[in-house]
Enzyme design. Structure first.
Site, PDB file in Angstrom:
ATOM      1  N   LYS A 147      -0.881 -11.425   6.556  1.00 42.11           N
ATOM      2  CA  LYS A 147      -0.489 -12.796   6.216  1.00 42.11           C
ATOM      3  C   LYS A 147      -0.748 -13.608   7.479  1.00 42.11           C
ATOM      4  CE  LYS A 147       1.251 -16.073   3.706  1.00 42.11           C
ATOM      5  NZ  LYS A 147       0.511 -16.657   2.569  1.00 42.11           N
ATOM      6  N   ASP A 194       5.093  -2.057   0.841  1.00 45.40           N
ATOM      7  CA  ASP A 194       6.230  -1.706  -0.019  1.00 45.40           C
ATOM      8  C   ASP A 194       6.143  -2.508  -1.315  1.00 45.40           C
ATOM      9  OD1 ASP A 194       8.791  -0.847  -0.905  1.00 45.40           O
ATOM     10  OD2 ASP A 194       9.655  -2.699  -0.121  1.00 45.40           O
ATOM     11  N   ASP A 216      -0.513 -12.655  -0.460  1.00 47.52           N
ATOM     12  CA  ASP A 216      -0.239 -13.375  -1.716  1.00 47.52           C
ATOM     13  C   ASP A 216      -1.469 -13.343  -2.632  1.00 47.52           C
ATOM     14  OD1 ASP A 216      -1.467 -14.927   0.233  1.00 47.52           O
ATOM     15  OD2 ASP A 216      -0.453 -16.793  -0.302  1.00 47.52           O
ATOM     16  N   TYR A 265      10.310  -2.950   9.284  1.00 42.26           N
ATOM     17  CA  TYR A 265      11.347  -1.920   9.164  1.00 42.26           C
ATOM     18  C   TYR A 265      11.743  -1.358  10.539  1.00 42.26           C
ATOM     19  CZ  TYR A 265      10.848  -1.528   4.037  1.00 42.26           C
ATOM     20  OH  TYR A 265      10.834  -1.757   2.683  1.00 42.26           O
ATOM     21  N   ASP A 274       4.826  -1.312  -5.409  1.00 39.39           N
ATOM     22  CA  ASP A 274       5.575  -1.466  -6.663  1.00 39.39           C
ATOM     23  C   ASP A 274       4.687  -2.117  -7.720  1.00 39.39           C
ATOM     24  OD1 ASP A 274       7.955  -0.399  -5.696  1.00 39.39           O
ATOM     25  OD2 ASP A 274       9.184  -2.013  -6.526  1.00 39.39           O
TER      26      ASP A 274
HETATM   27  C1  IPM Z   1      10.080   2.585  -1.194  1.00 42.63           C
HETATM   28  C2  IPM Z   1      11.440   2.050  -1.419  1.00 42.63           C
HETATM   29  C3  IPM Z   1      12.228   2.002  -0.144  1.00 42.63           C
HETATM   30  C4  IPM Z   1      11.528   1.162   0.885  1.00 42.63           C
HETATM   31  C5  IPM Z   1      13.653   1.507  -0.391  1.00 42.63           C
HETATM   32  C6  IPM Z   1      14.414   2.462  -1.274  1.00 42.63           C
HETATM   33  C7  IPM Z   1      14.388   1.197   0.848  1.00 42.63           C
HETATM   34  O1  IPM Z   1      11.370   0.803  -2.002  1.00 42.63           O
HETATM   35  O2  IPM Z   1       9.942   3.734  -0.757  1.00 42.63           O
HETATM   36  O3  IPM Z   1       9.115   1.879  -1.469  1.00 42.63           O
HETATM   37  O4  IPM Z   1      11.574  -0.069   0.856  1.00 42.63           O
HETATM   38  O5  IPM Z   1      10.889   1.725   1.746  1.00 42.63           O
HETATM   39 MG    MG Z   2       9.446   0.185  -2.479  1.00 43.15          MG
END
Ligand code: IPM
Ligand code: MG
Length: 357
Positions: free
Chosen positions: A189, A246, A222, A138, A250
């Site tokens: 990785k 990230d 992975d 990022y 999720d």
């Molecule tokens: C998160 C989100 C953000 C990220 C998006 C909205 C850009 O997915 O906070 O995990 O990737 O950082």
């Molecule tokens: Mg995210």
């Protein structure tokens, strides 16, 4: 009496609804506790402001935030504004401008919420993911050339610095040490990515020597997804790059039953600047304005914010109240209930007011 200055940035979609819910819970806690007060300043930054003025926040936005003790953030993103514009116009400049280099994402299964994993319930999945929040994938480095021609190129360069990796490792090992199991899994990785990722592995081994009481291991990202699904009990604290974490967070949210309950904290561990607290779920425009957004992620977020401010008793009280309300089945449709945002919020505030905890 302690006073804290809070900057509230509800922003887009369901952001304003969940931040309003969170502020009601914070007010109830303030009254119940009696030992602290919150002075909340609202900022109208976000996609609406972008459409009106061409910028999501004023140029000196991060500077304006420096005088606060913490930032309470809703969600950013709108269907009619490109996602990279909203992200790079608000959230990332705040995180990077205030050097909130540690993104902390706790995940556990709350009572009353079912994990999609068979035989896995509360207590079996209790993780904290530490996401490097200032560099990596990022960093915003890269570019496009020969746009529109067949020879067009696009590069996206991940940047890893010794300083950046060392500080996030120290933070992650320190956090692991503070948790009962004192376990850390370092994710990379480094088989395919043989430069920056190999440096991560090396720095992890170096920092590990400073924390002899932490048991640590390494995973490739992975294989990590498989372990999270197959053997959730074997994990506790996890550290990974900006992008890897990230994605893993999720997955973690889904395995704990819903992304609708997951909090996140963007922390400046050195406390030079305010840290920022937000629910992970995002702006969820499909349900915005319907009054059914799940406020639990924002309550959990508010609890993390109180904890960071040093109000540990109130932070704990809020989580106990949330767990009681979840256990009683008072929940929004995304986690199988039929309550509204306000009904869940009222139940949590009632639990706080009547609390003998
Ligand atoms: C998160 C989100 C953000 C990220 C998006 C909205 C850009 O997915 O906070 O995990 O990737 O950082
Ligand atoms: Mg995210």
């Amino acid at each position: 009496m302690k006073h804290y200055r809070i900057a509230a940035i509800p922003a887009d979609g369901i952001g304003p609804e969940v931040i309003a819910a969170g502020l009601q819970a914070l007010e109830a806690l303030e009254k119940r506790d009696g030992g602290f007060s919150l002075d909340v300043t609202h900022f109208d930054w976000g996609s609406e402001r972008y459409k009106r003025t061409g910028a999501l926040m004023p140029e000196d936005g991060p500077q304006q935030l420096k005088e606060f003790d913490a930032i309470f953030f809703g969600a950013v993103g709108a269907p009619d504004v490109p996602d990279h514009v909203t992200l790079w116009g608000l959230r990332l400049p705040i995180c990077q401008g205030l050097d909130q280099y540690a993104n902390v994402r706790p995940t556990r299964i709350l009572p009353g919420i079912a994990s999609p994993l068979a035989g896995v319930g509360p207590g079996d999945l209790d993780w904290v993911i530490v996401r490097e929040n200032s560099e990596g994938e990022y960093s915003g480095h890269g570019g496009r050339a020969h746009k529109g021609f067949p020879e067009e190129i696009g590069t996206e360069t991940a940047i890893f610095t010794r300083a950046g990796v060392t500080r996030i490792m120290r933070f992650a090992f320190g956090l692991a040490l503070s948790r009962p199991r004192k376990m850390l899994t370092v994710v990379t990785k480094s088989n395919a990515q043989r430069h920056g990722m190999v440096m991560w592995d090396e720095i992890a081994a170096e920092v590990a020597r400073e924390f002899p009481d932490v048991t640590w291991d390494k995973m490739l990202v992975d294989a990590m997804t498989v372990r999270m699904v197959k053997d959730p009990r074997s994990l506790d604290t996890i550290v990974a790059t900006n992008l890897h974490a990230d994605i893993l967070s999720d997955l973690a949210g889904a395995l704990a039953g819903s992304l609708g309950v997951a909090p996140t904290a963007n922390i400046d561990p050195e406390r030079r600047f305010p840290s920022m607290f937000e629910p992970i779920h995002g702006s969820a425009f499909d349900i915005a304005g319907k009054g059914i957004a799940n406020p639990v992620a924002t309550f959990w977020t508010a609890s993390r914010m109180l904890d960071h401010l040093g109000e540990t008793k109130a932070a704990e009280r809020l989580m106990i109240a949330v767990e009681k309300v979840c256990e009683a089945g008072i929940m929004t449709p995304d986690i199988g209930g039929n309550a509204t945002t306000q009904e869940v919020t009222d139940a949590v505030c009632d639990a706080i007011r009547g609390a003998n905890f």
